[in-house]
Scaffold this motif. Structure first.
Motif, short mmCIF file in Angstrom:
data_model
loop_
_atom_site.label_atom_id
_atom_site.label_comp_id
_atom_site.label_asym_id
_atom_site.label_seq_id
_atom_site.Cartn_x
_atom_site.Cartn_y
_atom_site.Cartn_z
N GLN A 166 -48.02 -29.22 -159.89
CA GLN A 166 -47.37 -29.21 -161.20
C GLN A 166 -48.29 -29.75 -162.30
O GLN A 166 -47.92 -30.60 -163.08
CB GLN A 166 -46.06 -30.01 -161.15
N GLY A 167 -49.54 -29.25 -162.30
CA GLY A 167 -50.48 -29.62 -163.34
C GLY A 167 -51.37 -30.81 -163.01
O GLY A 167 -52.28 -31.12 -163.76
N THR A 168 -51.10 -31.50 -161.92
CA THR A 168 -51.92 -32.63 -161.50
C THR A 168 -52.76 -32.21 -160.30
O THR A 168 -52.21 -31.83 -159.27
CB THR A 168 -51.03 -33.84 -161.11
N VAL A 169 -54.08 -32.26 -160.44
CA VAL A 169 -54.97 -31.89 -159.33
C VAL A 169 -55.13 -33.10 -158.41
O VAL A 169 -55.45 -34.20 -158.88
CB VAL A 169 -56.34 -31.42 -159.86
N MET A 170 -54.84 -32.89 -157.14
CA MET A 170 -54.94 -33.96 -156.15
C MET A 170 -55.74 -33.46 -154.96
O MET A 170 -55.67 -32.29 -154.60
CB MET A 170 -53.55 -34.37 -155.62
N VAL A 171 -56.50 -34.38 -154.35
CA VAL A 171 -57.16 -34.08 -153.09
C VAL A 171 -56.33 -34.70 -151.98
O VAL A 171 -56.04 -35.90 -152.00
CB VAL A 171 -58.60 -34.63 -153.05
N LEU A 172 -55.89 -33.86 -151.04
CA LEU A 172 -55.12 -34.32 -149.90
C LEU A 172 -56.04 -34.38 -148.69
O LEU A 172 -56.71 -33.39 -148.36
CB LEU A 172 -53.96 -33.37 -149.62
N ASP A 173 -56.10 -35.52 -148.04
CA ASP A 173 -56.92 -35.69 -146.84
C ASP A 173 -56.00 -35.66 -145.63
O ASP A 173 -55.15 -36.55 -145.48
CB ASP A 173 -57.68 -37.01 -146.89
N PHE A 174 -56.18 -34.65 -144.78
CA PHE A 174 -55.35 -34.51 -143.59
C PHE A 174 -56.06 -35.10 -142.39
O PHE A 174 -57.26 -34.95 -142.22
CB PHE A 174 -55.03 -33.05 -143.29
N SER A 175 -55.28 -35.75 -141.53
CA SER A 175 -55.78 -36.21 -140.25
C SER A 175 -54.64 -36.06 -139.26
O SER A 175 -53.51 -36.50 -139.52
CB SER A 175 -56.24 -37.66 -140.42
N GLY A 176 -54.93 -35.38 -138.14
CA GLY A 176 -53.87 -35.14 -137.17
C GLY A 176 -54.41 -34.74 -135.82
O GLY A 176 -55.62 -34.76 -135.57
N VAL A 177 -53.48 -34.36 -134.95
CA VAL A 177 -53.80 -34.03 -133.56
C VAL A 177 -53.17 -32.69 -133.20
O VAL A 177 -52.00 -32.43 -133.53
CB VAL A 177 -53.27 -35.12 -132.60
N VAL A 178 -53.95 -31.85 -132.53
CA VAL A 178 -53.46 -30.58 -132.00
C VAL A 178 -53.08 -30.80 -130.54
O VAL A 178 -53.86 -31.34 -129.76
CB VAL A 178 -54.55 -29.49 -132.08
N ALA A 179 -51.85 -30.42 -130.18
CA ALA A 179 -51.40 -30.48 -128.79
C ALA A 179 -50.79 -29.12 -128.46
O ALA A 179 -49.64 -28.85 -128.80
CB ALA A 179 -50.38 -31.59 -128.60
N GLY A 180 -51.60 -28.24 -127.85
CA GLY A 180 -51.12 -26.90 -127.53
C GLY A 180 -50.85 -26.13 -128.80
O GLY A 180 -51.74 -25.89 -129.60
N ASP A 181 -49.58 -25.76 -129.02
CA ASP A 181 -49.19 -25.00 -130.20
C ASP A 181 -48.53 -25.86 -131.27
O ASP A 181 -47.83 -25.35 -132.14
CB ASP A 181 -48.25 -23.86 -129.79
N THR A 182 -48.75 -27.17 -131.20
CA THR A 182 -48.15 -28.11 -132.15
C THR A 182 -49.25 -28.93 -132.84
O THR A 182 -50.23 -29.32 -132.21
CB THR A 182 -47.18 -29.07 -131.42
N LEU A 183 -49.07 -29.16 -134.12
CA LEU A 183 -49.98 -29.96 -134.92
C LEU A 183 -49.16 -31.06 -135.59
O LEU A 183 -48.12 -30.77 -136.19
CB LEU A 183 -50.65 -29.07 -135.97
N THR A 184 -49.57 -32.31 -135.46
CA THR A 184 -48.88 -33.41 -136.12
C THR A 184 -49.90 -34.31 -136.79
O THR A 184 -51.01 -34.50 -136.27
CB THR A 184 -48.04 -34.27 -135.14
N GLY A 185 -49.55 -34.84 -137.95
CA GLY A 185 -50.45 -35.74 -138.65
C GLY A 185 -49.90 -36.12 -140.00
O GLY A 185 -48.69 -36.03 -140.25
N ASN A 186 -50.81 -36.53 -140.88
CA ASN A 186 -50.43 -36.99 -142.22
C ASN A 186 -51.47 -36.53 -143.24
O ASN A 186 -52.65 -36.44 -142.93
CB ASN A 186 -50.39 -38.52 -142.29
N PHE A 187 -50.98 -36.28 -144.47
CA PHE A 187 -51.86 -36.17 -145.62
C PHE A 187 -51.89 -37.56 -146.24
O PHE A 187 -50.84 -38.13 -146.54
CB PHE A 187 -51.32 -35.18 -146.66
#
Length: 109
Positions: free
Chosen positions: A74-95
């Motif tokens: 919404q007009g604010t440029v942000m850099v999102l840093d993702f870190s997570g884990v892949v387990a088979g067909d599932t991905l979980t983590g945080n920005f």
């Protein structure tokens, strides 16, 4: 004689592909599509944030995946840093954002 693949190749194959993400923002859940390519490039796209290239994509031990993506919220440029884990067909983590961690879950498409 076939060449054996190292663990790095195994981890790379785990994360490569297309993912349907659910991002639990403070304003409610947002859907996004994530594509990770074998050359460690990729994109993230959503109706709310548009499409943006991934940067700093890394694959680590224990199926860790991390990347950065620059979005226009919404007009604010942000850099999102993702870190997570892949387990088979599932991905979980945080920005990680200036506003704190935003939980992310994903399913391979």
């Amino acid at each position: 004689q076939p060449r054996s693949r190292g663990l790095g190749d195994v981890y790379k194959r785990q994360a490569v592909g297309s993912w349907q993400l659910t991002i639990d923002t403070p304003l409610g859940a947002m859907s996004s599509d994530l594509s990770v390519h074998e050359d460690l490039s990729g994109t993230m796209s959503s109706q709310d944030l548009g499409t943006a290239p991934l940067s700093q994509v890394t694959l680590g031990d224990e199926n860790m995946l991390s990347f950065a993506v620059e979005v226009d919220a919404q007009g604010t440029v942000m850099v999102l840093d993702f870190s997570g884990v892949v387990a088979g067909d599932t991905l979980t983590g945080n920005f990680d954002t200036d506003f704190g961690a935003i939980p992310v879950t994903g399913q391979r498409m």
